[in-house]
Write a protein that holds these residues in place. Structure first.
Motif, PDB file in Angstrom:
ATOM      1  N   UNK A  63      56.431  42.940  50.375  1.00 60.46           N
ATOM      2  CA  UNK A  63      54.974  42.810  50.347  1.00 60.46           C
ATOM      3  C   UNK A  63      54.466  43.130  48.948  1.00 60.46           C
ATOM      4  N   UNK A  64      53.532  42.290  48.480  1.00 56.02           N
ATOM      5  CA  UNK A  64      52.922  42.498  47.170  1.00 56.02           C
ATOM      6  C   UNK A  64      51.405  42.393  47.333  1.00 56.02           C
ATOM      7  N   UNK A  65      50.684  43.337  46.722  1.00 60.57           N
ATOM      8  CA  UNK A  65      49.220  43.303  46.748  1.00 60.57           C
ATOM      9  C   UNK A  65      48.707  43.460  45.326  1.00 60.57           C
ATOM     10  N   UNK A  66      47.879  42.509  44.880  1.00 54.47           N
ATOM     11  CA  UNK A  66      47.287  42.553  43.537  1.00 54.47           C
ATOM     12  C   UNK A  66      45.773  42.653  43.670  1.00 54.47           C
ATOM     13  N   UNK A  67      45.190  43.601  42.948  1.00 56.75           N
ATOM     14  CA  UNK A  67      43.745  43.812  42.994  1.00 56.75           C
ATOM     15  C   UNK A  67      43.139  43.459  41.643  1.00 56.75           C
ATOM     16  N   UNK A  68      42.143  42.592  41.668  1.00 50.49           N
ATOM     17  CA  UNK A  68      41.463  42.144  40.456  1.00 50.49           C
ATOM     18  C   UNK A  68      39.996  42.578  40.487  1.00 50.49           C
ATOM     19  N   UNK A  69      39.489  42.842  39.314  1.00 50.32           N
ATOM     20  CA  UNK A  69      38.068  43.160  39.180  1.00 50.32           C
ATOM     21  C   UNK A  69      37.347  41.914  38.694  1.00 50.32           C
ATOM     22  N   UNK A  70      36.329  41.485  39.456  1.00 47.27           N
ATOM     23  CA  UNK A  70      35.556  40.280  39.116  1.00 47.27           C
ATOM     24  C   UNK A  70      34.076  40.658  39.009  1.00 47.27           C
ATOM     25  N   UNK A  71      33.720  41.268  37.892  1.00 50.88           N
ATOM     26  CA  UNK A  71      32.348  41.776  37.738  1.00 50.88           C
ATOM     27  C   UNK A  71      31.325  40.671  37.529  1.00 50.88           C
ATOM     28  N   UNK A  72      31.747  39.592  36.881  1.00 50.05           N
ATOM     29  CA  UNK A  72      30.800  38.514  36.547  1.00 50.05           C
ATOM     30  C   UNK A  72      30.688  37.539  37.716  1.00 50.05           C
ATOM     31  N   UNK A  73      29.527  37.488  38.385  1.00 47.20           N
ATOM     32  CA  UNK A  73      29.394  36.564  39.529  1.00 47.20           C
ATOM     33  C   UNK A  73      29.412  35.100  39.121  1.00 47.20           C
ATOM     34  N   UNK A  74      29.258  34.830  37.801  1.00 47.66           N
ATOM     35  CA  UNK A  74      29.264  33.444  37.318  1.00 47.66           C
ATOM     36  C   UNK A  74      30.640  33.017  36.817  1.00 47.66           C
ATOM     37  N   UNK A  75      31.625  33.918  36.893  1.00 51.00           N
ATOM     38  CA  UNK A  75      32.966  33.549  36.433  1.00 51.00           C
ATOM     39  C   UNK A  75      33.558  32.512  37.370  1.00 51.00           C
ATOM     40  N   UNK A  76      34.469  31.675  36.864  1.00 50.11           N
ATOM     41  CA  UNK A  76      35.072  30.644  37.730  1.00 50.11           C
ATOM     42  C   UNK A  76      35.744  31.234  38.967  1.00 50.11           C
ATOM     43  N   UNK A  77      36.402  32.402  38.821  1.00 47.73           N
ATOM     44  CA  UNK A  77      37.074  33.011  39.981  1.00 47.73           C
ATOM     45  C   UNK A  77      36.055  33.431  41.036  1.00 47.73           C
ATOM     46  N   UNK A  78      34.959  34.077  40.597  1.00 46.47           N
ATOM     47  CA  UNK A  78      33.931  34.519  41.540  1.00 46.47           C
ATOM     48  C   UNK A  78      33.273  33.328  42.229  1.00 46.47           C
ATOM     49  N   UNK A  79      33.044  32.262  41.490  1.00 45.08           N
ATOM     50  CA  UNK A  79      32.417  31.071  42.075  1.00 45.08           C
ATOM     51  C   UNK A  79      33.365  30.411  43.068  1.00 45.08           C
TER      52      UNK A  79
END
Length: 559
Positions: A63-79
């Motif tokens: 099992x692998x778990x990766x946690x990312x911080x996405x502070x910018x709501x306009x970033x491609x990942x957040x969108x």
């Protein structure tokens, strides 16, 4: 930005929890210790193929778990997360990817606790992390990869989308044109037949339900004399006959019984029924008179009806169906004829449409080519400058973009992109694939990766021993380049070079621990003193001396 990675039972890792920070992070360790385990684990979270051989030998699942911080709501990942409805409502600035693989070969994946497919992970992956492997230079010699690198640097996704859409439209029209051409003769023959059949049916113009009406009319007209005779007999019997007609008999019986009502009231119901019957007989007589008046002995109308029925029967036999189906069949033929005429009209205009689509594609491809050419000049100059920093003082790098206006169309345009290089004075530019020195190719590849990474929208960049074949002052330059990149992006670099590791904002050491029959990989954050010792090991091997420690301290201070 990657902030945490948890690994369980993967390869030689039993359990590993790693916190990551902003800036440049160097991962070092002895050969074979498993320095690339973090990259392999992250690759699983990003949708890479799940291999059961990766599962630790004494376990049934990893099992692998990766946690990312996405502070910018306009970033491609957040969108992307918002578009897929995968945002964690409780922690909207966090993206957690989880992947489990089992010994049976099954694999499961989650994004923010919601089950997803590996395909969805792969869609999200390039918006979060860009991994540069140690064999990246092998890809660099491939023409298709060179085009991708140039396009990534140019950041002209809108032009690529225009070319792709124009190509798709042109392709679909050409397919339609081919189909129309293949069926043209068959269509023309069918049109001729339909035109004849529809014209014949239009002229006959049988209305919906008309044949059933014709049958009824014919039966009535053919039997009008008998109908008239029988209705006259019935009228005479119930009302108009001089002797003993039904009505007069009812009236006589009713009169007698009415006189006896005072004698016996039990006759009341009988009297009522006979009275009603008398009224009904009288009403029936009136209806018979009206019916007789309506009956016509019209031989001409009978002939006309017979003629139309005969024609309907003949047409039905011709079309091999029942006459009651003739109207519906007529409508179906009309619909087919209309559709064929529309197709014929389309065939008349398809050539023009194909030419227009081709012109639109060529214009889009030309605009893309011009953007590539502009980016190629800038990128080539930057790579050449970086080559000179990486101990290739006479290095030249030119990206040739040849626009082939009439070349076969592709979704990526019609350009021929070639990376041309020379590393020695007096030597002509040659295709990158022809460079003899693997070390030079490795350094050029590193320069390209670092420069193109600055243009990417991905917040986290991972480099897996991309500094292979580099040493000395060149290694320090590599470290400097990666640190500069770490000022704007999160950079995680697996390296064996002390000069590179010393440039990092923070450093992790990977160790292989053997206890009895068990082998395990651990990863540790190093403080300043521990970094000096680790750098000294990288400089001098297992035997750490005062000189190597002093050298390591100096490297770290300069870094």
């Amino acid at each position: 930005m990657l902030i945490h990675l948890q690994i369980r039972n993967l390869a030689v890792v039993r359990q590993l929890n790693i916190d990551f920070r902003a800036g440049m992070t160097a991962i070092t360790g002895e050969t074979g210790a498993g320095k690339s385990i973090a990259l392999d684990a992250l690759g699983l979270c990003l949708g890479n193929r799940a291999d059961v051989d990766l599962i630790r030998a004494d376990n049934d699942k990893a099992e692998v778990t990766a946690t990312f911080q996405c502070d910018d709501p306009n970033s491609p990942a957040a969108q992307w997360l918002a578009g897929e409805e995968l945002v964690d409502t409780e922690e909207p600035n966090t993206c957690v990817l989880r992947r489990v693989i089992t010994r049976e070969g099954r694999s499961k994946a989650w994004i923010n606790g919601t089950p997803v497919t590996a395909a969805q992970l792969k869609q999200l992956a390039p918006l979060l992390v860009n991994i540069h492997g140690q064999h990246e230079h092998q890809l660099l010699t491939r023409p298709e990869h060179q085009v991708q690198l140039l396009d990534a640097y140019a950041r002209h996704q809108h032009l690529l989308a225009d070319v792709s859409q124009a190509y798709q439209h042109w392709y679909q029209l050409r397919q339609r044109q081919k189909q129309l051409q293949q069926h043209q003769a068959e269509t023309e023959a069918r049109l001729q037949l339909l035109n004849y059949q529809v014209a014949e049916l239009n002229e006959f113009a049988l209305a919906e339900g008309e044949f059933e009406l014709l049958e009824n009319d014919h039966k009535r007209l053919a039997n009008s004399a008998a109908l008239l005779e029988d209705s006259a007999f019935a009228l005479n019997a119930i009302f108009e006959g001089e002797h003993n007609n039904a009505y007069s008999l009812l009236q006589s019986a009713l009169s007698r019984l009415e006189q006896q009502l005072d004698t016996d009231p039990g006759l009341t119901e009988t009297v009522r029924l006979l009275s009603e019957a008398s009224v009904q007989v009288e009403e029936a007589a009136r209806e018979l008179r009206r019916y007789q008046d309506a009956i016509e002995l019209d031989d001409e109308q009978l002939l006309l009806t017979e003629a139309r029925m005969t024609q309907a029967l003949q047409l039905a036999r011709k079309h091999q169906l029942a006459p009651q189906q003739l109207y519906e069949h007529h409508q179906q033929l009309l619909t087919e004829l209309h559709a064929l005429k529309e197709n014929q009209a389309a065939a008349d205009t398809i050539d023009t449409e194909v030419e227009q689509a081709a012109e639109r594609y060529r214009r889009a491809a030309k605009a893309l080519s011009e953007s590539r050419l502009e980016a190629a000049t800038e990128l080539g100059q930057r790579i050449a400058a970086s080559m000179q920093q990486l101990n290739m003082p006479h290095g030249r790098f030119v990206i040739e973009v040849t626009h082939q206006g009439q070349a076969p169309a592709t979704r990526l345009g019609t350009d021929l992109v070639s990376f041309m290089v020379t590393t020695n004075p007096g030597q002509p530019l040659q295709a990158l694939a022809k460079i003899a020195s693997g070390g030079e190719l490795s350094r050029i590849s590193l320069a390209i990766q670092v420069i193109t990474a600055t243009q990417m929208i991905t917040p986290t960049l991972m480099f897996d021993e991309v500094d292979v074949g580099v040493s000395g002052a060149t290694a320090a330059t590599v470290g400097k380049l990666l640190r500069q990149l770490g000022e704007s992006n999160q950079v995680i670099c697996v390296t064996h070079l002390p000069q590179v590791a010393a440039k990092a904002h923070q450093q992790l050491r990977v160790d292989k621990v053997i206890e009895g029959d068990n082998t395990e990989t651990v990863m540790t954050h190093l403080d300043n003193n521990e970094r000096i010792i680790e750098l000294a090991r990288l400089l001098g091997g297992d035997e750490i001396t005062a000189a190597t420690k002093a050298n390591a301290a100096e490297l770290l201070a300069v870094g």
